[in-house]
Structures are given as structure tokens and as C-alpha cells.
Motif scaffolding. Structure first.
Motif, PDB file in Angstrom:
ATOM      1  N   MET A  39       0.760  -1.160   0.059  1.00 34.51           N
ATOM      2  CA  MET A  39       0.110   0.063  -0.008  1.00 34.51           C
ATOM      3  C   MET A  39       0.839   1.312   0.042  1.00 34.51           C
ATOM      4  O   MET A  39       0.559   2.156  -0.558  1.00 34.51           O
ATOM      5  N   VAL A  40       2.063   1.328   0.877  1.00 34.42           N
ATOM      6  CA  VAL A  40       2.782   2.545   0.695  1.00 34.42           C
ATOM      7  C   VAL A  40       3.466   2.544  -0.507  1.00 34.42           C
ATOM      8  O   VAL A  40       3.604   3.753  -1.138  1.00 34.42           O
ATOM      9  N   SER A  85       2.496   1.834  -3.371  1.00 33.43           N
ATOM     10  CA  SER A  85       1.309   2.119  -4.322  1.00 33.43           C
ATOM     11  C   SER A  85       1.124   3.582  -4.057  1.00 33.43           C
ATOM     12  O   SER A  85       0.707   4.490  -5.035  1.00 33.43           O
ATOM     13  N   PHE A  86       1.079   4.035  -2.959  1.00 35.16           N
ATOM     14  CA  PHE A  86       0.739   5.425  -2.514  1.00 35.16           C
ATOM     15  C   PHE A  86       1.964   6.409  -3.153  1.00 35.16           C
ATOM     16  O   PHE A  86       1.816   7.210  -3.791  1.00 35.16           O
ATOM     17  N   GLY A 146       1.494   6.884  -6.943  1.00 33.87           N
ATOM     18  CA  GLY A 146       0.638   7.701  -7.163  1.00 33.87           C
ATOM     19  C   GLY A 146       1.252   9.236  -6.887  1.00 33.87           C
ATOM     20  O   GLY A 146       0.921  10.159  -7.670  1.00 33.87           O
ATOM     21  N   VAL A 147       2.054   9.473  -5.806  1.00 29.40           N
ATOM     22  CA  VAL A 147       2.501  10.851  -5.674  1.00 29.40           C
ATOM     23  C   VAL A 147       3.651  11.176  -6.655  1.00 29.40           C
ATOM     24  O   VAL A 147       3.514  12.291  -7.259  1.00 29.40           O
ATOM     25  N   SER A 160       9.347   2.651  -6.562  1.00 30.87           N
ATOM     26  CA  SER A 160       8.026   3.267  -6.723  1.00 30.87           C
ATOM     27  C   SER A 160       8.228   4.146  -7.985  1.00 30.87           C
ATOM     28  O   SER A 160       7.378   4.380  -8.875  1.00 30.87           O
ATOM     29  N   ASN A 208      -3.951   5.467  -8.149  1.00 32.28           N
ATOM     30  CA  ASN A 208      -3.172   4.577  -7.448  1.00 32.28           C
ATOM     31  C   ASN A 208      -3.344   5.098  -5.861  1.00 32.28           C
ATOM     32  O   ASN A 208      -3.081   4.322  -4.981  1.00 32.28           O
ATOM     33  N   ILE A 209      -3.223   6.336  -5.859  1.00 29.91           N
ATOM     34  CA  ILE A 209      -3.485   6.814  -4.471  1.00 29.91           C
ATOM     35  C   ILE A 209      -4.816   6.414  -3.883  1.00 29.91           C
ATOM     36  O   ILE A 209      -4.924   5.933  -2.554  1.00 29.91           O
ATOM     37  N   SER A 239      -6.551   3.844  -4.593  1.00 24.43           N
ATOM     38  CA  SER A 239      -6.230   2.123  -4.527  1.00 24.43           C
ATOM     39  C   SER A 239      -5.550   1.923  -2.979  1.00 24.43           C
ATOM     40  O   SER A 239      -6.014   1.081  -2.477  1.00 24.43           O
ATOM     41  N   ALA A 240      -4.342   2.812  -2.886  1.00 19.69           N
ATOM     42  CA  ALA A 240      -3.860   2.499  -1.600  1.00 19.69           C
ATOM     43  C   ALA A 240      -4.461   2.746  -0.417  1.00 19.69           C
ATOM     44  O   ALA A 240      -4.402   1.955   0.642  1.00 19.69           O
ATOM     45  N   LEU A 241      -5.478   3.886  -0.490  1.00 21.64           N
ATOM     46  CA  LEU A 241      -6.342   4.333   0.602  1.00 21.64           C
ATOM     47  C   LEU A 241      -7.196   3.249   0.854  1.00 21.64           C
ATOM     48  O   LEU A 241      -7.911   3.233   1.981  1.00 21.64           O
TER      49      LEU A 241
END
Length: 571
Positions: free
Chosen positions: A108-109, A111-112, A115-116, A260, A299-300, A302-304
Motif C-alpha cells: 500500500m505504501v 502504491s501510494f 501515485g505521488v 516506486s 493509485n492513491i 487504491s492505496a487508501l
């Protein structure tokens, strides 16, 4: 005003608010078809990363909705992707140290963070980096990923539980490990594969992967296949996302920064290839910067929502296009369908046999393989073929993460090489006075008394010396030294670089000593401003800046005629 800005940020929302109800039927049909294909693949990709299969469904729902609102493609379907999942698994697994909860949290991290990176790139309008990785490099990378995934699923397909993870090691160990094959597991895999192939051959419009998985799940449910040594997915939880508080060392996040970034680059390059191809097919264009922003937000999201990184799902996009999907509503229908399965059929999903998942993953990944395209490249462009093969073997030999990093590095080096040592030409004119490159196989002649030079790259500090070398070489190779050198400045003088203008000053001095005047043709206003800023003061006898090459030729010919007439008068 607010509404207009909102539509700029959310082009999909504008499309949905102006929805034509004539498109509703095709969109619902396409949305249900996309969900039917996405369900088994999403579950299989979650298993590929070693996390709970239900997380694959989490990675579908909210990202699809977000892309439907923020994306500019009407056909593109976003979701779990083979290459994306393989890169994440390779980066996270060594850090998780066998702890499934930490693996999920790190996924998850990562993926976040992916997205960033996409949002940062969108902020600086780097959508043009969709072309960062050349097609040969990306082709080699995707083929390497596909082979890695396919070989990695052989343990599930044959019921072998002790295979090494590295490609080379697995390739060596597999023949001997075949002696440990669990026959019922292999029969389940074979039957799943046969069902998929038969449906694809005789009923191409049917969701073959979903049908095969449903049949395998029914067999598992009614015959208790685990007593025959066939593993199943098992307990998937309560259906809704939940993850405990972070339990890993925050320092591990540093180890995910570069992976990432690599993932963001690869995801966006393949993402834009899919988006552009379907946009071209359906007669519209996509905004690369907006697509980059949409990918980052997806992507953000999805992570959240406890999912993992997503990208363009080419197979599901193809299903959408084939079923006649017209708008972004297809993604919303597919997301709601998957949500319904998540809420009301969660117990049934736990009976899915692992060999069926492995088979589905192999079949869905097979489309990434394109050996024929690679070898056809050999006839068209030997350099592209070499790059492709080198990237392919880098992924297979050095591992996925190192291979991805090398692919990105190769793309950068390829770009630098083109700018560092670009091509150049001497120009001349034809009988109609039109400019062309001078070559051995044409009749283009140089203009008398002039050398017209084009350097096919923006000048910068690391190629200006090469520019100087090439210009002097062309000048020295002339049978008779011209009095004028015209440089196509529109191509090469694109920005104010201190090193470039310092070298330009040296070039002017050198040419003046040879009795040659330099003419910069193009970007007259900008170049004059940059000359002033760099305090380069020259007379018209040393350096001229004119609007374009044709103007330069006419000006020089006028000066030549004046000088000729002056010489005749003096006689």
C-alpha cells in the motif's frame, strides 16, 4: 467559472453530466463484460504478490471510479496489471521478511508513493515522458516480466511447493521438481486450461477466464478438493477493507522510493500506449498530463482503499471496446459489479482452487509475450532489436527490480546519446530554390559562398563542443572556404545556456580569424536577448542574427551582388 475549472480537472465528470441515454445499453453491457474479465484476473494478481486474494478486488473498485471521473480516455479500463504487480512483488517481498501483514502494508505504501510520483510529474507537465522508454526497451521489459510470471506459476499448476524464486534458479530446479507433482492439482490446472481454450475458440465473446474459474470453484465446493492435496484460496475476511496499524520499520520506506519511481515510469509508459491506441482507433485524442494525474489519483485511491498499484488493463480495455462501450460509465458499472461480488459472494470466493488461479494468471499474462514482434524488429532495425534483447535478458538474469531499473537507465542513456551525439546535415537548394539536405544520392548543390549547417539537437553544455567540432570539420572539408556559415538556429538554439553562448563566442572568434562570418537563422528575438544577457557584443561582420535561412540566403546574395558591383566600379 468554478464549474469550468472543475471540468478541466475532471473531464470524465463533464462527459457523465452530459450523458446520452442512447449509450446506456452498450455501456452497461460492456461494464458487465469488463467485470467478468476483471474478477478472476484481479484475484490471480493478488495471489501473485502473496497477499489475500480479496485485495485484488479492492484494487479494482475505487480506482475505476476515480479514473472514470479524472481520465480523458472513453475506452480505457484501469486495474491490476501483470507488470505492475510483478514489480511490486519483487520490491516488497525481500523487505517483508515473510510477514504477510507487513507485505500488505508495504504494498500500500509503495502504491501510494507511485501515485505521488505521478502527481508530481503531472504538476510539472511531464506527460511527454510517456515516450521516455522506447518501444524496443518496453517490449523487452514486458516479455521478461511475462516469462518471469509464467515460470513463477508452475509451482501452483503442478502442485510443487518448494521451487526457488529466481528465474534462472527456477529454470534449473524445475525439471527435477516435476517428480514431486501432485497429480490432482495438475489435472485441475489442465481442465481449467482446456475450458479456457475451448471457450476462446468457439465462443470468443464469452468471459472464458471467469467461466473456467467458476467451474473450478464449483468443483472445489462440492468435492472438497483439499483432501486430494489441491490448495484453495481460503478465508478472505469480511469483504470490506481493513488493515491494522503499521508494524514495519519506517526506514523501509526509503527502500521503496526508487522502486516506486521506476514503477511510476513503467506504468505510465504502458498506460499511455494503451490509451493512445484505443483513442486513435475511436477518433479522439487523450491529454497526456491529465492522464498522468488520473493515474496518480487512481493509485492513491487504491492505496487508501487497501489495494495496490494499478495501471491500464489492456485486455479489459479491449473487451470494453469490443462490446461497444461508449463512455466512462463502463468503468463505474464494472466497479459496482465487483463491489456487489465483494459484498455478497465473499464466502464462495474462498473455494477458488490455487491451480485454477495459476492457470488464469498464465493465460492472462501470455498476451504480454510477443516473440514474433521482437524478431521482426531484427529485420527493420538491428539497434532496436539489440536493445530489446538486452533488456529482456537483464530482467531474466538480474531480477525484475534490477531489470526495471536498467530499462529506465537504458531509456535515459538512449535519450542522452541522441542529444549528446545527434545527426547533422549540410543544406543546399534545388532548382526551385527550396532547401534540402545534401546527400550522395541527390542533386542538391550548396549555395555559392555559403555553408548552411543544421545540428539536429538542442544545444546544451554537454554537446556544444561536439557542435563546434562538426562545424569546423564541415568547413575544413569544403573545396573552397565559404565566406559565410549559416546555422539553423531554430533547431539548436532553444534556451539560454551559459556554456553554449560562451562556446558561441569562441566559434565567432575562430571563424573571424578565417575570414568567415557566422549567421544564426531563426529565433531572432530570443537569440538577440540571450546574446545581450551573456554580454556578447559583435559587429555585423562577425555575427548576424536573422529570422530564417531563406532570409539569410537572400541577404548574403544581396551583399555579394553589392560587393561584386563595387569591385566592377572600382575597376
Amino acid at each position: 467559472m468554478i464549474k469550468a475549472k472543475l471540468f478541466v480537472w475532471m473531464p470524465g465528470l463533464k462527459s457523465l453530466l452530459n450523458y446520452r441515454f442512447a449509450d446506456l445499453g452498450p455501456d452497461i453491457k460492456a461494464g458487465l463484460s469488463v467485470a467478468a474479465v476483471a474478477l478472476p484476473v484481479a484475484i490471480a494478481y493478488a495471489e501473485l504478490m502473496g497477499i489475500n486474494a480479496i485485495i485484488g478486488l479492492y484494487a479494482c473498485i475505487l480506482p475505476m471510479v476515480i479514473y472514470a471521473l479524472f481520465g480523458t480516455s472513453k475506452q480505457l479500463i484501469i486495474g491490476p496489471d501483470a507488470a505492475t504487480c510483478a514489480v511490486i512483488a519483487a520490491a516488497v517481498s525481500p523487505l517483508a521478511m515473510g510477514d504477510d501483514t507487513i507485505r500488505w502494508q508495504l504494498i500500500m505504501v509503495m502504491s501510494f508513493m507511485t501515485g505521488v510520483w505521478c502527481l508530481i510529474a503531472a504538476r510539472f507537465r511531464l506527460g511527454t515522458f510517456a515516450d521516455f522508454l522506447s518501444r524496443p526497451i518496453l517490449q523487452g521489459l514486458l516479455n521478461g516480466v511475462a516469462l518471469t510470471i509464467i515460470l513463477g506459476q508452475l509451482g501452483k499448476v503442478f502442485g510443487i511447493g518448494s521451487l526457488p524464486s529466481g528465474f534462472i534458479e527456477l529454470l534449473i530446479a524445475f525439471p527435477k521438481a516435476l517428480l514431486e507433482t501432485n497429480l490432482p492439482t495438475f489435472i485441475m490446472s489442465a481442465m481449467t486450461f482446456i475450458i479456457i481454450i475451448v471457450i476462446k475458440k468457439f465462443r470468443r465473446m464469452w468471459p472464458s477466464l471467469l467461466i473456467a474459474m467458476v467451474i473450478a470453484t464449483m468443483v472445489s465446493l462440492f468435492f472438497d478438493v483439499e483432501k486430494y492435496g489441491i490448495r484453495t484460496v481460503g478465508n478472505l475476511g469480511d469483504g470490506l477493507p481493513f488493515v491494522p496499524m503499521p508494524q514495519f520499520d519506517p526506514g523501509l520506506m526509503r527502500d521503496l522510493i526508487i522502486p516506486s519511481l521506476n514503477l511510476a515510469v513503467i506504468s505510465f509508459v504502458s498506460f499511455m500506449m494503451t490509451a493512445r491506441s484505443f483513442a486513435s482507433k475511436n477518433g479522439y485524442t487523450v491529454d497526456a498530463d491529465q492522464e498522468l494525474r488520473a493515474l496518480g489519483l487512481a493509485n492513491i485511491a487504491s492505496a487508501l482503499s487497501q489495494g495496490f498499484a494499478v495501471s491500464a488493463a489492456s485486455s479489459r480495455t479491449a473487451v470494453n471496446d469490443m462490446m461497444g462501450g461508449k463512455t466512462q460509465l463502463v468503468s463505474i458499472v464494472a466497479a459496482l459489479t465487483i463491489l456487489a461480488v465483494l459484498l455478497f459472494s465473499i464466502d464462495l470466493l474462498g473455494y477458488i482452487p490455487m491451480p485454477a488461479l495459476g492457470t488464469v494468471l498464465i493465460v492472462s499474462t501470455w498476451s504480454l509475450l510477443s516473440v514474433r514482434n521482437i524478431f521482426s524488429m531484427r529485420k527493420r532495425n538491428r539497434e532496436a532489436f539489440t536493445l530489446c534483447i538486452f533488456t529482456l535478458f537483464a530482467v531474466l538474469v538480474s531480477g525484475l527490480i534490477n531489470g526495471v531499473g536498467l530499462a529506465v537507465l537504458l531509456g535515459l542513456l538512449q535519450f542522452i546519446r541522441i542529444i549528446f551525439r545527434p545527426t547533422d546535415q549540410l543544406l543546399g537548394v534545388d532548382e526551385q530554390g527550396m532547401l534540402h539536405s545534401i546527400a550522395k544520392d541527390n542533386d542538391i548543390e550548396p549555395v555559392e559562398g555559403m555553408l548552411i549547417y543544421r545540428f539536429n539537437s538542442p544545444l546544451t553544455y554537454f554537446n556544444v563542443n561536439y557542435f563546434k567540432e562538426r562545424l569546423n570539420k564541415h568547413l575544413d572539408n569544403q573545396p573552397k572556404r565559404p565566406a559565410w556559415v549559416i546555422v539553423d538556429a531554430a533547431v539548436s538554439f532553444t534556451h539560454n545556456d551559459v556554456s553554449v553562448f560562451s562556446a558561441l563566442n569562441d566559434i565567432v572568434t575562430s571563424l573571424k580569424a578565417k575570414g568567415v562570418t557566422l549567421v544564426l537563422a531563426g529565433r531572432r528575438t530570443s537569440i538577440n536577448r540571450w546574446l545581450e544577457q551573456n554580454k556578447i557584443n559583435r559587429s555585423d561582420e562577425d555575427l548576424l542574427v536573422v529570422p530564417d535561412i531563406y532570409f539569410a540566403i537572400r541577404l548574403i546574395q544581396s551583399k555579394q551582388q553589392i560587393n561584386l558591383k563595387s569591385d566592377e566600379d572600382s575597376e
